[in-house]
Design a protein around this motif. Structure first.
Motif, PDB file in Angstrom:
ATOM      1  N   LEU A 107       0.826  -1.208   0.000  1.00 37.88           N
ATOM      2  CA  LEU A 107       0.000   0.000   0.000  1.00 37.88           C
ATOM      3  C   LEU A 107       0.861   1.259   0.000  1.00 37.88           C
ATOM      4  O   LEU A 107       0.534   2.248  -0.647  1.00 37.88           O
ATOM      5  N   THR A 108       1.939   1.227   0.753  1.00 37.03           N
ATOM      6  CA  THR A 108       2.934   2.306   0.744  1.00 37.03           C
ATOM      7  C   THR A 108       4.297   1.639   0.847  1.00 37.03           C
ATOM      8  O   THR A 108       4.417   0.558   1.420  1.00 37.03           O
ATOM      9  N   ALA A 109       5.312   2.276   0.342  1.00 39.21           N
ATOM     10  CA  ALA A 109       6.629   1.640   0.218  1.00 39.21           C
ATOM     11  C   ALA A 109       7.131   1.016   1.510  1.00 39.21           C
ATOM     12  O   ALA A 109       7.737  -0.043   1.483  1.00 39.21           O
ATOM     13  N   SER A 110       6.893   1.642   2.636  1.00 39.31           N
ATOM     14  CA  SER A 110       7.392   1.066   3.884  1.00 39.31           C
ATOM     15  C   SER A 110       6.317   1.072   4.966  1.00 39.31           C
ATOM     16  O   SER A 110       6.610   1.239   6.139  1.00 39.31           O
ATOM     17  N   GLY A 111       5.071   0.905   4.562  1.00 36.05           N
ATOM     18  CA  GLY A 111       3.956   1.003   5.498  1.00 36.05           C
ATOM     19  C   GLY A 111       3.873  -0.119   6.497  1.00 36.05           C
ATOM     20  O   GLY A 111       3.557   0.071   7.660  1.00 36.05           O
ATOM     21  N   GLY A 112       4.149  -1.328   6.041  1.00 36.76           N
ATOM     22  CA  GLY A 112       4.138  -2.492   6.910  1.00 36.76           C
ATOM     23  C   GLY A 112       2.844  -2.679   7.670  1.00 36.76           C
ATOM     24  O   GLY A 112       1.768  -2.294   7.218  1.00 36.76           O
ATOM     25  N   VAL A 113       2.963  -3.283   8.829  1.00 35.32           N
ATOM     26  CA  VAL A 113       1.807  -3.625   9.646  1.00 35.32           C
ATOM     27  C   VAL A 113       1.033  -2.375  10.053  1.00 35.32           C
ATOM     28  O   VAL A 113      -0.200  -2.370  10.046  1.00 35.32           O
ATOM     29  N   ALA A 114       1.734  -1.292  10.379  1.00 39.26           N
ATOM     30  CA  ALA A 114       1.052  -0.068  10.801  1.00 39.26           C
ATOM     31  C   ALA A 114       0.110   0.454   9.717  1.00 39.26           C
ATOM     32  O   ALA A 114      -1.027   0.858   9.996  1.00 39.26           O
ATOM     33  N   ARG A 115       0.550   0.430   8.475  1.00 34.99           N
ATOM     34  CA  ARG A 115      -0.311   0.879   7.361  1.00 34.99           C
ATOM     35  C   ARG A 115      -1.495  -0.061   7.190  1.00 34.99           C
ATOM     36  O   ARG A 115      -2.620   0.375   6.941  1.00 34.99           O
ATOM     37  N   PHE A 116      -1.268  -1.344   7.341  1.00 35.69           N
ATOM     38  CA  PHE A 116      -2.338  -2.332   7.216  1.00 35.69           C
ATOM     39  C   PHE A 116      -3.397  -2.089   8.296  1.00 35.69           C
ATOM     40  O   PHE A 116      -4.586  -2.116   8.021  1.00 35.69           O
ATOM     41  N   VAL A 117      -2.959  -1.849   9.521  1.00 35.24           N
ATOM     42  CA  VAL A 117      -3.899  -1.607  10.625  1.00 35.24           C
ATOM     43  C   VAL A 117      -4.705  -0.338  10.354  1.00 35.24           C
ATOM     44  O   VAL A 117      -5.912  -0.298  10.633  1.00 35.24           O
ATOM     45  N   THR A 118      -4.084   0.679   9.779  1.00 30.88           N
ATOM     46  CA  THR A 118      -4.812   1.889   9.411  1.00 30.88           C
ATOM     47  C   THR A 118      -5.912   1.541   8.420  1.00 30.88           C
ATOM     48  O   THR A 118      -7.042   2.048   8.520  1.00 30.88           O
ATOM     49  N   GLU A 119      -5.629   0.676   7.466  1.00 36.47           N
ATOM     50  CA  GLU A 119      -6.634   0.262   6.478  1.00 36.47           C
ATOM     51  C   GLU A 119      -7.782  -0.488   7.146  1.00 36.47           C
ATOM     52  O   GLU A 119      -8.927  -0.408   6.696  1.00 36.47           O
TER      53      GLU A 119
END
Length: 122
Positions: free
Chosen positions: A107-119
């Motif tokens: 979703l973003t180049a270095s989003g990782g788990v934090a970006r996934f949780v935001t989704e």
């Protein structure tokens, strides 16, 4: 026609509109974890609507492993489809972690788990 026996330790069926509980067995705090796993599947499907990338191979990392007795190990290669199965059927936390890390990074180049949780919250 007789209803099938429910052999799971826990089950809960509720009408979301009225709040009426139709059935419950062995309910407790564990139900929330299952909802998290369903949300993991939901975000995976939302990020990949054609489901074409479920054959994508993912490398399991030490960070994905919660330290439990699950079968995944650091360095394992597994497809997103198999991780999805592991997340939903035997309810493996490490499979959810690997999905979240992989999809979050896509979703973003270095989003990782934090970006996934935001989704999960959107």
């Amino acid at each position: 026609m007789a209803l099938p026996a429910i052999t799971a330790e826990r089950a809960y069926v509720r009408n979301l509109d009225t709040g009426e509980v139709y059935y419950q067995k062995g309910t407790g705090t564990r139900i929330a974890a299952s909802v998290t796993k369903l949300m993991t599947a939901y975000v995976l499907f939302q990020s990949n609507p054609t489901l074409g990338d479920l054959a994508q191979s993912v490398t399991v990392l030490t960070a994905d492993l919660p330290g439990g007795t699950e079968n995944l190990q650091n360095g394992d290669q597994i497809t997103l489809l198999n991780l999805l199965y592991d997340a939903l059927m035997p309810s493996m936390n490490s499979a959810c972690n690997a999905i979240a890390r992989t999809i979050g990074n896509e979703l973003t180049a270095s989003g990782g788990v934090a970006r996934f949780v935001t989704e999960m919250g959107t």
